[in-house]
Design a protein around this motif. Structure first.
Motif, PDB file in Angstrom:
ATOM      1  N   SER A  71       0.729  -1.270  -0.018  1.00 28.74           N
ATOM      2  CA  SER A  71      -0.106  -0.183  -0.030  1.00 28.74           C
ATOM      3  C   SER A  71       0.838   1.145  -0.101  1.00 28.74           C
ATOM      4  CB  SER A  71      -1.000  -0.033   1.291  1.00 28.74           C
ATOM      5  OG  SER A  71      -0.075   0.036   2.408  1.00 28.74           O
ATOM      6  N   LEU A  72       2.025   1.290   0.835  1.00 31.15           N
ATOM      7  CA  LEU A  72       2.909   2.382   0.709  1.00 31.15           C
ATOM      8  C   LEU A  72       3.452   2.415  -0.570  1.00 31.15           C
ATOM      9  CD1 LEU A  72       4.752   1.891   4.023  1.00 31.15           C
ATOM     10  CD2 LEU A  72       3.225   3.843   3.572  1.00 31.15           C
ATOM     11  N   GLN A  73       3.819   1.590  -1.380  1.00 30.86           N
ATOM     12  CA  GLN A  73       4.436   1.624  -2.708  1.00 30.86           C
ATOM     13  C   GLN A  73       3.141   2.221  -3.584  1.00 30.86           C
ATOM     14  OE1 GLN A  73       7.563   1.131  -3.699  1.00 30.86           O
ATOM     15  NE2 GLN A  73       7.028   1.662  -5.637  1.00 30.86           N
ATOM     16  N   ALA A  74       1.955   1.835  -3.627  1.00 28.49           N
ATOM     17  CA  ALA A  74       1.029   2.141  -4.343  1.00 28.49           C
ATOM     18  C   ALA A  74       0.577   3.656  -4.180  1.00 28.49           C
ATOM     19  CB  ALA A  74      -0.242   1.162  -4.193  1.00 28.49           C
ATOM     20  N   LEU A  75       0.854   4.144  -2.772  1.00 30.08           N
ATOM     21  CA  LEU A  75       0.493   5.373  -2.544  1.00 30.08           C
ATOM     22  C   LEU A  75       1.699   6.125  -2.832  1.00 30.08           C
ATOM     23  CD1 LEU A  75      -1.492   7.542  -0.830  1.00 30.08           C
ATOM     24  CD2 LEU A  75       0.180   6.776   1.170  1.00 30.08           C
ATOM     25  N   ASN A  76       3.018   5.891  -2.899  1.00 24.01           N
ATOM     26  CA  ASN A  76       3.903   6.425  -3.510  1.00 24.01           C
ATOM     27  C   ASN A  76       3.939   6.861  -4.787  1.00 24.01           C
ATOM     28  OD1 ASN A  76       6.522   7.594  -3.286  1.00 24.01           O
ATOM     29  ND2 ASN A  76       7.351   5.733  -4.339  1.00 24.01           N
ATOM     30  N   TYR A  77       3.464   5.703  -5.524  1.00 26.35           N
ATOM     31  CA  TYR A  77       3.177   5.890  -6.964  1.00 26.35           C
ATOM     32  C   TYR A  77       1.928   7.139  -7.537  1.00 26.35           C
ATOM     33  CZ  TYR A  77       6.123   1.998  -8.232  1.00 26.35           C
ATOM     34  OH  TYR A  77       7.030   1.076  -8.380  1.00 26.35           O
ATOM     35  N   GLN A  78       1.035   6.859  -6.503  1.00 31.29           N
ATOM     36  CA  GLN A  78      -0.079   7.733  -6.689  1.00 31.29           C
ATOM     37  C   GLN A  78       0.260   9.246  -6.597  1.00 31.29           C
ATOM     38  OE1 GLN A  78      -3.141   7.098  -7.568  1.00 31.29           O
ATOM     39  NE2 GLN A  78      -4.129   8.947  -7.331  1.00 31.29           N
ATOM     40  N   LEU A  79       0.997   9.455  -5.119  1.00 25.07           N
ATOM     41  CA  LEU A  79       1.740  10.740  -4.830  1.00 25.07           C
ATOM     42  C   LEU A  79       2.578  11.363  -5.935  1.00 25.07           C
ATOM     43  CD1 LEU A  79       1.756  10.559  -1.195  1.00 25.07           C
ATOM     44  CD2 LEU A  79       0.032  11.535  -2.610  1.00 25.07           C
ATOM     45  N   ASP A  80       3.362  10.440  -6.449  1.00 27.34           N
ATOM     46  CA  ASP A  80       4.498  10.754  -7.417  1.00 27.34           C
ATOM     47  C   ASP A  80       3.753  11.315  -8.757  1.00 27.34           C
ATOM     48  OD1 ASP A  80       6.703  10.105  -6.023  1.00 27.34           O
ATOM     49  OD2 ASP A  80       7.141   8.260  -7.007  1.00 27.34           O
ATOM     50  N   GLY A  81       2.829  10.488  -8.992  1.00 27.50           N
ATOM     51  CA  GLY A  81       1.796  11.192 -10.293  1.00 27.50           C
ATOM     52  C   GLY A  81       1.324  12.706 -10.027  1.00 27.50           C
ATOM     53  N   ARG A  87       4.011  19.759 -10.895  1.00 19.76           N
ATOM     54  CA  ARG A  87       4.891  20.345 -11.395  1.00 19.76           C
ATOM     55  C   ARG A  87       4.697  20.817 -13.072  1.00 19.76           C
ATOM     56  NH1 ARG A  87       8.277  15.972  -9.031  1.00 19.76           N
ATOM     57  NH2 ARG A  87       8.967  16.785  -7.214  1.00 19.76           N
ATOM     58  N   ARG A  88       3.927  20.010 -13.669  1.00 22.33           N
ATOM     59  CA  ARG A  88       3.630  20.358 -15.191  1.00 22.33           C
ATOM     60  C   ARG A  88       2.668  21.943 -14.869  1.00 22.33           C
ATOM     61  NH1 ARG A  88       1.330  14.936 -16.628  1.00 22.33           N
ATOM     62  NH2 ARG A  88       3.094  13.717 -15.986  1.00 22.33           N
ATOM     63  N   ARG A  89       1.879  21.597 -14.175  1.00 22.65           N
ATOM     64  CA  ARG A  89       0.978  22.608 -14.007  1.00 22.65           C
ATOM     65  C   ARG A  89       1.812  24.023 -13.635  1.00 22.65           C
ATOM     66  NH1 ARG A  89      -3.424  24.942 -16.133  1.00 22.65           N
ATOM     67  NH2 ARG A  89      -4.636  26.100 -14.535  1.00 22.65           N
ATOM     68  N   ILE A  90       2.675  24.014 -12.740  1.00 25.24           N
ATOM     69  CA  ILE A  90       3.610  25.061 -12.437  1.00 25.24           C
ATOM     70  C   ILE A  90       4.180  25.514 -13.492  1.00 25.24           C
ATOM     71  CG2 ILE A  90       5.394  25.602 -10.884  1.00 25.24           C
ATOM     72  CD1 ILE A  90       4.185  24.085  -8.607  1.00 25.24           C
ATOM     73  N   ASP A  91       5.034  24.644 -14.174  1.00 22.64           N
ATOM     74  CA  ASP A  91       5.822  25.226 -15.318  1.00 22.64           C
ATOM     75  C   ASP A  91       5.051  25.522 -16.162  1.00 22.64           C
ATOM     76  OD1 ASP A  91       8.119  24.006 -14.131  1.00 22.64           O
ATOM     77  OD2 ASP A  91       7.842  21.968 -15.410  1.00 22.64           O
ATOM     78  N   TYR A  92       3.638  25.123 -16.727  1.00 23.69           N
ATOM     79  CA  TYR A  92       2.723  25.821 -17.616  1.00 23.69           C
ATOM     80  C   TYR A  92       2.420  27.168 -17.286  1.00 23.69           C
ATOM     81  CZ  TYR A  92      -1.764  26.944 -19.950  1.00 23.69           C
ATOM     82  OH  TYR A  92      -2.474  27.505 -20.945  1.00 23.69           O
ATOM     83  N   LEU A  93       2.224  27.328 -15.620  1.00 23.32           N
ATOM     84  CA  LEU A  93       1.730  28.643 -15.324  1.00 23.32           C
ATOM     85  C   LEU A  93       2.742  29.552 -15.496  1.00 23.32           C
ATOM     86  CD1 LEU A  93      -0.661  27.757 -12.257  1.00 23.32           C
ATOM     87  CD2 LEU A  93      -1.311  28.501 -14.443  1.00 23.32           C
ATOM     88  N   ASN A  94       4.138  29.133 -15.119  1.00 22.23           N
ATOM     89  CA  ASN A  94       5.439  30.009 -15.181  1.00 22.23           C
ATOM     90  C   ASN A  94       5.470  30.667 -16.585  1.00 22.23           C
ATOM     91  OD1 ASN A  94       6.274  29.956 -12.572  1.00 22.23           O
ATOM     92  ND2 ASN A  94       7.279  28.265 -12.898  1.00 22.23           N
TER      93      ASN A  94
END
Length: 168
Positions: A71-81, A87-94
């Protein structure tokens, strides 16, 4: 079955809303890993994920987080996503902010250039007005000179008329 451990939210230092979000993300991650594990790992691992999902659900109903490796691995993947999306949204807004700033800078530059052109035009007009005022002053002086000549001519004409009358 992997060793699992649940911890109360007090030890993690999370607020209730943060805890709810983590539990929700953990459940989403477990559901995603359960669907993926059934398709890719076959039947045996599906039972394990299903029990992990049940264990996570039971832990979250008691205000606890399930801390087993799956469950920690799955949560890690989810949070990484989620972090990648943020980050993509921040880059786009920048990028959009930089474009907006550049457009504003360009517009300001155009306004300044237009103002410089108008200032030069106004200076040219003022210089033309000064030249016209000088010409007008010259015309006034010439008019005064012409009035003086006219007055003399009329005076001479008047004298000539008087002299001619006297001769008659």
């Amino acid at each position: 079955m992997s060793a699992s451990m649940s911890v109360p939210d007090v030890r993690l230092g999370l607020t209730s809303s943060e805890l709810q979000m983590v539990v929700h993300q953990q459940q989403i991650a477990l559901q995603g890993s359960h669907a993926g594990s059934v398709a890719s790992r076959g039947r045996g691992m599906g039972r394990n994920s299903n029990s992990s999902s049940r264990a996570a659900s039971a832990a979250s109903s008691h205000g606890r987080l399930l801390l087993d490796p799956d469950s920690l691995q799955a949560l890690n993947y989810q949070l990484d996503g989620l972090l990648r999306d943020i980050r993509r949204r921040i880059d786009y807004l920048n990028e959009q902010s930089e474009l907006s700033i550049q457009n504003t800078y360009d517009k300001a530059g155009n306004v300044i250039a237009d103002a410089d052109v108008e200032i030069a035009r106004m200076r040219h007009i003022l210089a033309s007005i000064d030249e016209l005022e000088n010409e007008f002053d010259k015309i006034c002086r010439i008019r005064d000179i012409v009035k003086g000549f006219r007055s003399r001519v009329e005076s001479l004409d008047h004298r000539l008329d008087q002299a001619a009358r006297r001769r008659r």
